[in-house]
Write a protein that holds these residues in place. Structure first.
Motif, PDB file in Angstrom:
ATOM      1  N   MET A  72       0.713  -1.481  -0.159  1.00  0.00           N
ATOM      2  CA  MET A  72       0.238  -0.039   0.595  1.00  0.00           C
ATOM      3  C   MET A  72       0.933   1.307   0.720  1.00  0.00           C
ATOM      4  N   ASN A  73       0.582   1.917  -1.226  1.00  0.00           N
ATOM      5  CA  ASN A  73       1.714   3.368  -1.183  1.00  0.00           C
ATOM      6  C   ASN A  73       1.380   4.017   0.808  1.00  0.00           C
ATOM      7  N   ASP A  74       1.689   5.194   0.217  1.00  0.00           N
ATOM      8  CA  ASP A  74       1.665   6.313   1.575  1.00  0.00           C
ATOM      9  C   ASP A  74       0.115   6.805   1.335  1.00  0.00           C
ATOM     10  N   THR A  75      -0.287   7.365   0.032  1.00  0.00           N
ATOM     11  CA  THR A  75      -1.461   8.185  -0.297  1.00  0.00           C
ATOM     12  C   THR A  75      -2.797   7.035   0.231  1.00  0.00           C
ATOM     13  N   SER A  76      -2.526   5.933   0.033  1.00  0.00           N
ATOM     14  CA  SER A  76      -3.359   5.165   0.023  1.00  0.00           C
ATOM     15  C   SER A  76      -3.706   4.483   1.552  1.00  0.00           C
ATOM     16  N   ASP A  77      -2.604   4.417   2.371  1.00  0.00           N
ATOM     17  CA  ASP A  77      -2.159   4.165   3.478  1.00  0.00           C
ATOM     18  C   ASP A  77      -2.979   5.571   4.203  1.00  0.00           C
ATOM     19  N   ILE A  78      -2.815   6.462   3.797  1.00  0.00           N
ATOM     20  CA  ILE A  78      -3.456   7.973   4.531  1.00  0.00           C
ATOM     21  C   ILE A  78      -5.247   7.277   4.695  1.00  0.00           C
ATOM     22  N   GLU A  79      -5.527   7.784   3.407  1.00  0.00           N
ATOM     23  CA  GLU A  79      -7.224   7.109   2.942  1.00  0.00           C
ATOM     24  C   GLU A  79      -7.359   5.767   4.182  1.00  0.00           C
ATOM     25  N   ALA A  80      -6.881   4.800   3.657  1.00  0.00           N
ATOM     26  CA  ALA A  80      -7.702   3.846   4.474  1.00  0.00           C
ATOM     27  C   ALA A  80      -8.005   4.232   5.855  1.00  0.00           C
ATOM     28  N   LYS A  81      -6.388   4.903   6.623  1.00  0.00           N
ATOM     29  CA  LYS A  81      -6.860   5.194   8.739  1.00  0.00           C
ATOM     30  C   LYS A  81      -7.843   6.028   8.398  1.00  0.00           C
ATOM     31  N   VAL A  82      -8.607   7.199   7.627  1.00  0.00           N
ATOM     32  CA  VAL A  82      -8.673   7.982   7.065  1.00  0.00           C
ATOM     33  C   VAL A  82     -10.534   7.327   7.044  1.00  0.00           C
ATOM     34  N   LYS A  83     -10.889   6.268   6.247  1.00  0.00           N
ATOM     35  CA  LYS A  83     -11.813   6.180   6.283  1.00  0.00           C
ATOM     36  C   LYS A  83     -11.892   4.530   7.559  1.00  0.00           C
ATOM     37  N   ALA A  84     -11.105   4.044   8.026  1.00  0.00           N
ATOM     38  CA  ALA A  84     -11.656   3.613   9.117  1.00  0.00           C
ATOM     39  C   ALA A  84     -11.903   3.780  10.672  1.00  0.00           C
ATOM     40  N   ILE A  85     -11.388   5.863  10.711  1.00  0.00           N
ATOM     41  CA  ILE A  85     -11.894   6.467  11.874  1.00  0.00           C
ATOM     42  C   ILE A  85     -13.188   7.463  11.272  1.00  0.00           C
ATOM     43  N   SER A  86     -13.302   7.463   9.790  1.00  0.00           N
ATOM     44  CA  SER A  86     -15.057   7.493  10.135  1.00  0.00           C
ATOM     45  C   SER A  86     -16.579   6.518  10.045  1.00  0.00           C
ATOM     46  N   GLU A  87     -15.171   5.318   9.899  1.00  0.00           N
ATOM     47  CA  GLU A  87     -16.467   4.114  10.066  1.00  0.00           C
ATOM     48  C   GLU A  87     -16.455   3.342  11.602  1.00  0.00           C
ATOM     49  N   ALA A  88     -15.577   3.855  12.444  1.00  0.00           N
ATOM     50  CA  ALA A  88     -15.405   3.653  13.900  1.00  0.00           C
ATOM     51  C   ALA A  88     -16.655   4.163  14.382  1.00  0.00           C
ATOM     52  N   ARG A  89     -17.208   3.055  15.829  1.00  0.00           N
ATOM     53  CA  ARG A  89     -18.027   3.139  16.385  1.00  0.00           C
ATOM     54  C   ARG A  89     -18.032   4.096  17.862  1.00  0.00           C
ATOM     55  N   ALA A  90     -17.139   3.729  17.669  1.00  0.00           N
ATOM     56  CA  ALA A  90     -15.984   4.548  19.431  1.00  0.00           C
ATOM     57  C   ALA A  90     -15.647   4.743  19.336  1.00  0.00           C
ATOM     58  N   ALA A  91     -14.847   5.847  20.786  1.00  0.00           N
ATOM     59  CA  ALA A  91     -13.641   6.555  20.706  1.00  0.00           C
ATOM     60  C   ALA A  91     -12.772   5.431  20.471  1.00  0.00           C
ATOM     61  N   LYS A  92     -11.879   4.276  20.879  1.00  0.00           N
ATOM     62  CA  LYS A  92     -10.932   3.739  21.212  1.00  0.00           C
ATOM     63  C   LYS A  92     -10.358   3.518  19.598  1.00  0.00           C
ATOM     64  N   PRO A  93     -10.914   3.103  18.786  1.00  0.00           N
ATOM     65  CA  PRO A  93     -10.498   2.583  17.519  1.00  0.00           C
ATOM     66  C   PRO A  93     -10.254   3.409  17.084  1.00  0.00           C
ATOM     67  N   VAL A  94     -10.586   4.829  17.072  1.00  0.00           N
ATOM     68  CA  VAL A  94     -10.267   6.531  16.696  1.00  0.00           C
ATOM     69  C   VAL A  94      -9.183   6.390  17.582  1.00  0.00           C
ATOM     70  N   LEU A  95      -8.937   6.876  18.458  1.00  0.00           N
ATOM     71  CA  LEU A  95      -8.058   6.879  19.628  1.00  0.00           C
ATOM     72  C   LEU A  95      -6.466   6.239  18.794  1.00  0.00           C
ATOM     73  N   ASP A  96      -6.803   4.581  18.676  1.00  0.00           N
ATOM     74  CA  ASP A  96      -6.009   3.619  18.631  1.00  0.00           C
ATOM     75  C   ASP A  96      -5.202   4.046  17.045  1.00  0.00           C
ATOM     76  N   ILE A  97      -5.948   4.441  16.459  1.00  0.00           N
ATOM     77  CA  ILE A  97      -5.593   4.963  14.886  1.00  0.00           C
ATOM     78  C   ILE A  97      -4.326   6.003  15.235  1.00  0.00           C
ATOM     79  N   VAL A  98      -4.852   6.818  15.742  1.00  0.00           N
ATOM     80  CA  VAL A  98      -3.841   8.360  15.410  1.00  0.00           C
ATOM     81  C   VAL A  98      -2.733   7.816  16.680  1.00  0.00           C
ATOM     82  N   GLU A  99      -2.786   7.148  17.840  1.00  0.00           N
ATOM     83  CA  GLU A  99      -1.626   6.475  18.360  1.00  0.00           C
ATOM     84  C   GLU A  99      -0.912   5.747  17.625  1.00  0.00           C
ATOM     85  N   SER A 100      -1.215   4.917  17.252  1.00  0.00           N
ATOM     86  CA  SER A 100      -0.739   3.767  15.932  1.00  0.00           C
ATOM     87  C   SER A 100       0.708   4.864  15.229  1.00  0.00           C
TER      88      SER A 100
END
Length: 233
Positions: free
Chosen positions: A1-29
């Motif tokens: 996965m290239n860098d642009t796709s990686d960022i898009e994947a992170k943003v998509k995962a954040i937008s689909e999160a149903r609770a705060a923890k996975p959102v914060l986990d993505i940022v921390e990771s």
């Protein structure tokens, strides 16, 4: 996965999160991938207000104490001022002076690098994301990408009802409008005519805003209102 796709994947995962923890986990990771050993994700308090209710993630080992996690964060810590010093991400190198002025910097030690990402996606709410450590490796692209991810994260936290776009101590809509007109050089008489209120009311709004912002005069009030995201001109 290239860098642009990686960022898009992170943003998509954040937008689909149903609770705060996975959102914060993505940022921390993401921060840890760039070498961060210390993590802070928090809203920024208004003057004379506490920060406790605004902190969403605080992973800050105290290197002076064998790496024991800090449990307290002072709203007056000078490190937090980096989140108010501008609206663009920066990388800060901790100096000896910094460690003397900030418990957060003292806990990580001189020579550490600090990634600071201010977040103003929910104006007038302000937040910051911090990743720090002695192994930080972040280029301009990384900081720009972090800005996108962090903004998406706070928007999602707002959508989930985890945070509000208002903070204790925020100026009222009318106080903001009076200060915006003051910043544009309008006199109290002119502001009163424009807003169809009395000059006494204009001065009351200015005094209330000054007290909330812990400012010493009208000019200082305008400066602090700009710094704390209360007005834009």
């Amino acid at each position: 996965m290239n860098d642009t796709s990686d960022i898009e994947a992170k943003v998509k995962a954040i937008s689909e999160a149903r609770a705060a923890k996975p959102v914060l986990d993505i940022v921390e990771s993401y921060l840890r991938r760039l070498g961060a050993s210390h993590i802070l994700i928090t809203g920024l308090p208004m003057p004379n207000r506490t920060i406790d209710s605004l902190v969403h993630r605080f992973r800050w080992p105290d290197e002076r104490n064998g790496g024991v996690e800090r449990t307290t964060l002072s709203a007056g810590d000078s490190a937090l001022m980096l989140g108010l010093s501008g609206n663009r991400p920066i990388v800060w190198s901790v100096s000896g002076t910094d460690t003397g002025n900030s418990e957060l910097f003292a806990a990580i030690g001189e020579g550490a690098r600090v990634m600071v990402i201010p977040v103003d996606a929910l104006h007038p709410f302000q937040a910051m994301v911090v990743g720090a450590g002695h192994q930080i490796s972040a280029e301009a692209y990384d900081m720009a990408s972090l800005e996108i991810v962090c903004s998406a994260a706070f928007r999602r936290l707002f959508e989930l009802g985890v945070i509000s776009d208002q903070r204790p101590g925020d100026l009222s809509a009318r106080e903001r409008r009076v200060l915006e007109l003051t910043a544009l050089g309008k006199t109290a008489h002119e502001i009163a005519e424009l807003l169809e209120i009395s000059q006494r009311t204009v001065h009351a709004h200015l005094q209330n805003a000054s007290a909330k912002l812990n400012a010493s005069n009208k000019t200082h009030t305008v400066v602090e209102a700009l710094r704390y995201g209360q007005i834009k001109i």
